[in-house]
Design an enzyme around this catalytic site. Structure first.
Site, PDB file in Angstrom:
ATOM      1  N   GLU A 109     140.881 103.949  -4.040  1.00 33.29           N
ATOM      2  CA  GLU A 109     141.503 104.951  -4.880  1.00 33.29           C
ATOM      3  C   GLU A 109     142.604 105.572  -4.050  1.00 33.29           C
ATOM      4  O   GLU A 109     142.335 106.261  -3.074  1.00 33.29           O
ATOM      5  CB  GLU A 109     140.468 105.991  -5.293  1.00 33.29           C
ATOM      6  CG  GLU A 109     140.907 106.818  -6.465  1.00 33.29           C
ATOM      7  CD  GLU A 109     140.419 108.239  -6.341  1.00 33.29           C
ATOM      8  OE1 GLU A 109     139.219 108.449  -6.172  1.00 33.29           O
ATOM      9  OE2 GLU A 109     141.272 109.125  -6.406  1.00 33.29           O
TER      10      GLU A 109
ATOM     11  N   CYS B  47     143.745 114.127  -6.282  1.00 36.10           N
ATOM     12  CA  CYS B  47     144.184 112.772  -6.617  1.00 36.10           C
ATOM     13  C   CYS B  47     144.614 112.685  -8.076  1.00 36.10           C
ATOM     14  O   CYS B  47     145.390 111.818  -8.446  1.00 36.10           O
ATOM     15  CB  CYS B  47     143.066 111.781  -6.312  1.00 36.10           C
ATOM     16  SG  CYS B  47     141.480 112.269  -6.977  1.00 36.10           S
TER      17      CYS B  47
HETATM   18  P1  NDP Z   1     144.616 108.381   5.006  1.00 33.26           P
HETATM   19  O1  NDP Z   1     144.837 107.136   4.247  1.00 33.26           O
HETATM   20  O2  NDP Z   1     145.334 108.550   6.287  1.00 33.26           O
HETATM   21  O3  NDP Z   1     143.078 108.579   5.329  1.00 33.26           O
HETATM   22  C1  NDP Z   1     142.071 108.414   4.373  1.00 33.26           C
HETATM   23  C2  NDP Z   1     140.772 108.106   5.064  1.00 33.26           C
HETATM   24  O4  NDP Z   1     140.893 106.868   5.749  1.00 33.26           O
HETATM   25  C3  NDP Z   1     140.399 109.124   6.123  1.00 33.26           C
HETATM   26  O5  NDP Z   1     139.012 109.255   6.142  1.00 33.26           O
HETATM   27  C4  NDP Z   1     140.894 108.483   7.396  1.00 33.26           C
HETATM   28  O6  NDP Z   1     140.245 108.962   8.540  1.00 33.26           O
HETATM   29  C5  NDP Z   1     140.554 107.037   7.115  1.00 33.26           C
HETATM   30  N1  NDP Z   1     141.313 106.082   7.899  1.00 33.26           N
HETATM   31  C6  NDP Z   1     142.604 106.154   8.274  1.00 33.26           C
HETATM   32  N2  NDP Z   1     142.927 105.051   8.955  1.00 33.26           N
HETATM   33  C7  NDP Z   1     141.823 104.281   9.019  1.00 33.26           C
HETATM   34  C8  NDP Z   1     141.527 103.030   9.612  1.00 33.26           C
HETATM   35  N3  NDP Z   1     142.443 102.332  10.250  1.00 33.26           N
HETATM   36  N4  NDP Z   1     140.277 102.548   9.491  1.00 33.26           N
HETATM   37  C9  NDP Z   1     139.333 103.228   8.827  1.00 33.26           C
HETATM   38  N5  NDP Z   1     139.565 104.420   8.264  1.00 33.26           N
HETATM   39  C10 NDP Z   1     140.796 104.943   8.342  1.00 33.26           C
HETATM   40  O7  NDP Z   1     144.889 109.515   4.024  1.00 33.26           O
HETATM   41  P2  NDP Z   1     144.806 111.089   4.250  1.00 33.26           P
HETATM   42  O8  NDP Z   1     143.446 111.540   3.886  1.00 33.26           O
HETATM   43  O9  NDP Z   1     145.335 111.514   5.567  1.00 33.26           O
HETATM   44  O10 NDP Z   1     145.849 111.484   3.182  1.00 33.26           O
HETATM   45  C11 NDP Z   1     147.178 111.035   3.373  1.00 33.26           C
HETATM   46  C12 NDP Z   1     147.820 110.827   2.047  1.00 33.26           C
HETATM   47  O11 NDP Z   1     147.019 110.041   1.192  1.00 33.26           O
HETATM   48  C13 NDP Z   1     148.032 112.093   1.283  1.00 33.26           C
HETATM   49  O12 NDP Z   1     149.146 112.773   1.733  1.00 33.26           O
HETATM   50  C14 NDP Z   1     148.178 111.553  -0.108  1.00 33.26           C
HETATM   51  O13 NDP Z   1     149.490 111.125  -0.330  1.00 33.26           O
HETATM   52  C15 NDP Z   1     147.239 110.379  -0.150  1.00 33.26           C
HETATM   53  N6  NDP Z   1     145.974 110.672  -0.809  1.00 33.26           N
HETATM   54  C16 NDP Z   1     145.827 110.231  -2.059  1.00 33.26           C
HETATM   55  C17 NDP Z   1     144.677 110.471  -2.747  1.00 33.26           C
HETATM   56  C18 NDP Z   1     144.529 109.924  -4.099  1.00 33.26           C
HETATM   57  O14 NDP Z   1     143.422 109.631  -4.508  1.00 33.26           O
HETATM   58  N7  NDP Z   1     145.572 109.791  -4.874  1.00 33.26           N
HETATM   59  C19 NDP Z   1     143.564 111.240  -2.176  1.00 33.26           C
HETATM   60  C20 NDP Z   1     143.855 111.707  -0.841  1.00 33.26           C
HETATM   61  C21 NDP Z   1     144.995 111.388  -0.181  1.00 33.26           C
HETATM   62  P3  NDP Z   1     140.925 110.020   9.509  1.00 33.26           P
HETATM   63  O15 NDP Z   1     141.138 111.258   8.704  1.00 33.26           O
HETATM   64  O16 NDP Z   1     139.927 110.207  10.581  1.00 33.26           O
HETATM   65  O17 NDP Z   1     142.207 109.415   9.961  1.00 33.26           O
END
Ligand code: NDP
Length: 685
Positions: free
Chosen positions: A263, A302
């Site tokens: 998602e 989201c």
């Molecule tokens: P990320 O994609 O950076 O992170 C999401 C999750 O993935 C976090 O738990 C993160 O952990 C984890 N993660 C990141 N890199 C890895 C990896 N290589 N392997 C395994 N897990 C990983 O998104 P953010 O939460 O930082 O949000 C960034 C952007 O995402 C927002 O600005 C927005 O644009 C979008 N977003 C969209 C959503 C939606 O449903 N539409 C919901 C939330 C965010 P960690 O935090 O430890 O890096």
């Protein structure tokens, strides 16, 4: 452990049955409003292969031993225990930048989701360990070879990687269907707000309600965990499209065909109807909804409305209405009760959103809100991640790209004008697949055209109008009973969705074989399977004595014309097919007057019921009733009643029994077929 919101602490992971801190000091996590450190996060040193193995080997068998009702009872107890401790979560949630109203969505919305799954599990699932999917498929002419689909829990673990915006709900909405399915979970919250998830997991573990290993928590990086996922595991991801793409194509996920649900960024649209001009209730509702979606959780949802698609003739009035409303939003430290919108989750996140506003500015002009100079009613505008709501206007959206591609994950939306319903649909679809769209209209024709146009590109479409204004749950609320997820760029995955969510963590298998063996495997009697005729009326048997396949073959009864006329006058159903020989003959389905279907069902009950008080407590309905052969005066009916499924209720003195009811005529043809549903006592009282 007493977790204080104002004392920075090292977060721990709950893995392999214990709480462990990372080997390093950890990265500081800052309060979104004050910039003060809340916690330190690190997961260095965790053996992630062992974490997966622990879930699979320790918790998997324990969860699978429980029936759906037992798992549902577990979720209910957990939901109740968390609800009792909710104020502790609210207190810590402020540090994430959430107001009380924002935290309600996350905390009580999440706990409510657990409770909703508990209730659905008890009401909609049988008290078994296996689910049946669809009806029996007869595969041979003589009925000796049939098939039926079953769903059984995956034997791996579900790894849930979550976003920062919903540290509680994000975890609970995913573990509820997973645990109900009988599958253990590993939750990895986004680092930025992981302290709140960690607190909730501590409280969950303390209750001792879940089997050990059913919920493991990783605070910090998941390291090489994904290298060790296998075909029976599932991975879900919520976050950015960029990370999602990386994980989706992770070698172990591809090589082992691991179920991957994503998602990600979603450019959700709200469409104002051509009929909803300024002055209509729909126009006012629309303004309120767009402003609410922009400011709730500071736009970090989201499902938030990113694209506001409105008739060109209304655009100016709409912008004026939104500018007025957004301008009145009190921004500041969420600890202040007067504040309606808190900061973004972090200063980095604010820089990220500002950069995305600059991207959007390639196609659109800012018409409300200064992204650089936050005006706050409380808190330090520099130290906290505050941002004014920013409204943009894109005059030629069909020729623009950024407004349909760039998700600014904050209080940011773009108004785009349209002239025809077709154009509105075309603009919404340019989001390339979203979680949700809403349409505000009181015109059924517009609703039909636009909703059907949007449906293939969205996981959910909400119609708003004056009739549902008070009761509507709104554009942005994912509900546990409804699908949450969307096609295309929204990730191509589904979450929630009631039992659809549960089935995601189960394997669907077609089981083929002789009916008696199919009955033994599935716990539900299949036509053609062995029956037991032991001379005792099955209604005299308690659940302790009753067996699947117990059968009653009744005496017969001949239906007379007087019976039909009596029933017609008694009930008032004097439809011509029962009362007028010539008219009935002229009907292509009948050869003269016929008995009422409900007369047949009533006579059938008269044939199979055993009248004296006994273990059968109540008849609570019939399923799948079909009238298959007309019954004319002079036809003789008989009933074969077979115990089809026994479903004892947990924590009750009774259970449900489903009976296969086959009513036949003197030629052996089936005239009516249905399932009779009864409540039966567990023992003879
Ligand atoms: P990320 O994609 O950076 O992170 C999401 C999750 O993935 C976090 O738990 C993160 O952990 C984890 N993660 C990141 N890199 C890895 C990896 N290589 N392997 C395994 N897990 C990983 O998104 P953010 O939460 O930082 O949000 C960034 C952007 O995402 C927002 O600005 C927005 O644009 C979008 N977003 C969209 C959503 C939606 O449903 N539409 C919901 C939330 C965010 P960690 O935090 O430890 O890096």
């Amino acid at each position: 452990m007493n977790v204080m919101a104002n004392r920075p602490r090292r977060l721990e992971s709950y893995v392999c049955g214990r709480w462990v801190a990372g080997a390093k000091d950890g990265v500081p996590l800052l309060d979104a409003a004050t910039g003060a450190p809340v916690a330190f996060i690190d997961s260095t040193g965790i053996d992630f292969k062992a974490v997966l193995a622990y879930g699979r080997e320790k918790a998997g068998p324990a969860l699978r031993r429980l029936s759906f009702h037992e798992r549902a009872a577990m979720l209910k107890a957990l939901g109740q225990a968390l609800m009792e401790r909710k104020e502790e979560f609210y207190a810590l949630s402020t540090a994430t930048g959430a107001t009380r109203a924002d935290s309600w969505i996350d905390i009580e919305g999440g706990i409510g989701t657990l409770l909703s799954y508990a209730s659905k599990g008890r009401r909609e699932l049988p008290n078994t360990r296996v689910l049946l999917d669809g009806e029996v498929e007869t595969l041979s002419k003589d009925g000796s070879f049939s098939a039926r689909h079953i769903l059984s829990p995956l034997q791996g673990v579900a790894v849930h990687i979550n976003a920062f915006n919903f540290p509680c709900w994000g975890m609970l909405e995913k573990i509820a269907p997973t645990l109900l399915a009988g599958v253990p979970t590993v939750v990895k919250p986004a680092s930025q707000t992981a302290y709140l998830t960690e607190l909730m997991v501590r409280r969950i573990v303390e209750t001792g309600i879940l089997p050990e290993g059913a919920l493991q928590l990783v605070c910090g990086s998941v390291g090489d965990l994904l290298d060790h996922v296998e075909g029976q595991d599932a991975v879900t991801f919520t976050g950015s499209a960029a990370t999602g793409r990386k994980l989706k194509t992770h070698r172990a996920i591809v090589d082992n065909s691991v179920r991957f649900t994503m998602e990600a960024d979603s450019l959700n649209a709200a469409v104002l109807g051509l009929d909803a001009a300024p002055g209509t209730e729909e126009f006012d509702l629309f303004v309120r909804e767009v402003a609410r979606e922009m400011t709730a959780k500071a736009g970090q949802k989201c499902t938030a409305i990113r694209r506001v698609i409105a008739p060109r003739s209304c655009s100016e009035a709409l912008i004026a209405g939104l500018r007025d409303r957004l301008g009145k939003t009190a921004i500041g430290n969420p600890a202040d009760e007067a504040v309606r919108m808190g900061p973004l989750a972090s200063l980095d996140q604010r820089e990220e959103v500002r950069a995305r506003i600059r991207d959007l500015s390639a196609d659109a002009e800012i018409v409300a809100g200064d992204p650089d100079n936050p005006s706050v009613v409380s808190g330090d505008a520099m130290a906290g991640a505050f941002l004014n709501p920013v409204l943009l206007y894109c005059d030629r959206p069909a020729a623009a790209r950024a407004v349909h591609d760039v998700e600014a994950f904050g209080p940011v939306s773009t108004v785009m004008p349209y002239d025809t319903a077709e154009e509105a649909v075309d603009l919404a679809r340019r989001g390339k697949g979203s979680l949700v769209a809403s349409v505000f209209t009181n015109d059924p024709g517009f609703a039909e055209e636009v909703v059907l146009g949007l449906a293939p590109f969205h996981g959910r479409v909400m119609i708003g109008n004056r009739a549902s204004a008070k009761s509507s749950t709104g554009h942005g609320s994912p509900l546990p009973v409804l699908v949450h997820g969307g096609p295309g760029r929204a990730g191509g995955g589904e979450e929630l969705g009631g039992m659809r969510g549960v089935k995601h963590y189960m394997q669907r298998t077609a089981v083929q074989g002789a009916p008696t063996l199919l009955s033994a495997v599935t716990g539900r009697w299949v036509p053609g399977a062995e029956v037991r005729l032991d001379g005792e009326h099955p209604f005299r048997k308690s659940l302790a004595e009753l067996r699947i396949g117990d059968q009653l073959v009744t005496a017969t009864r001949t239906v007379t014309l007087e019976d039909i006329e009596h029933f017609a006058h008694f009930t008032g159903d004097t439809f011509y097919a029962h009362m007028d020989e010539a008219a009935a003959k002229a009907n292509p389905f009948f050869d003269g007057r016929v008995a009422h279907g409900y007369l047949i069902v009533s006579f059938a009950a008269g044939l199979f019921v055993d009248p004296a008080p006994g273990p059968v407590l109540a008849n609570y309905g019939v399923d799948n009733l079909r009238f298959l052969t007309p019954v004319n005066p002079g036809d003789t009916l008989g009933v074969t009643l077979t115990c089809k499924e026994i479903n004892p209720r947990a924590n009750a003195e009774h259970g449900e029994v489903r009976w296969d009811c086959n009513v036949t005529n003197q030629h052996g043809a089936t005239v009516a077929q249905y399932d009779v549903l009864t409540m039966v006592a567990k023992t003879k009282g």
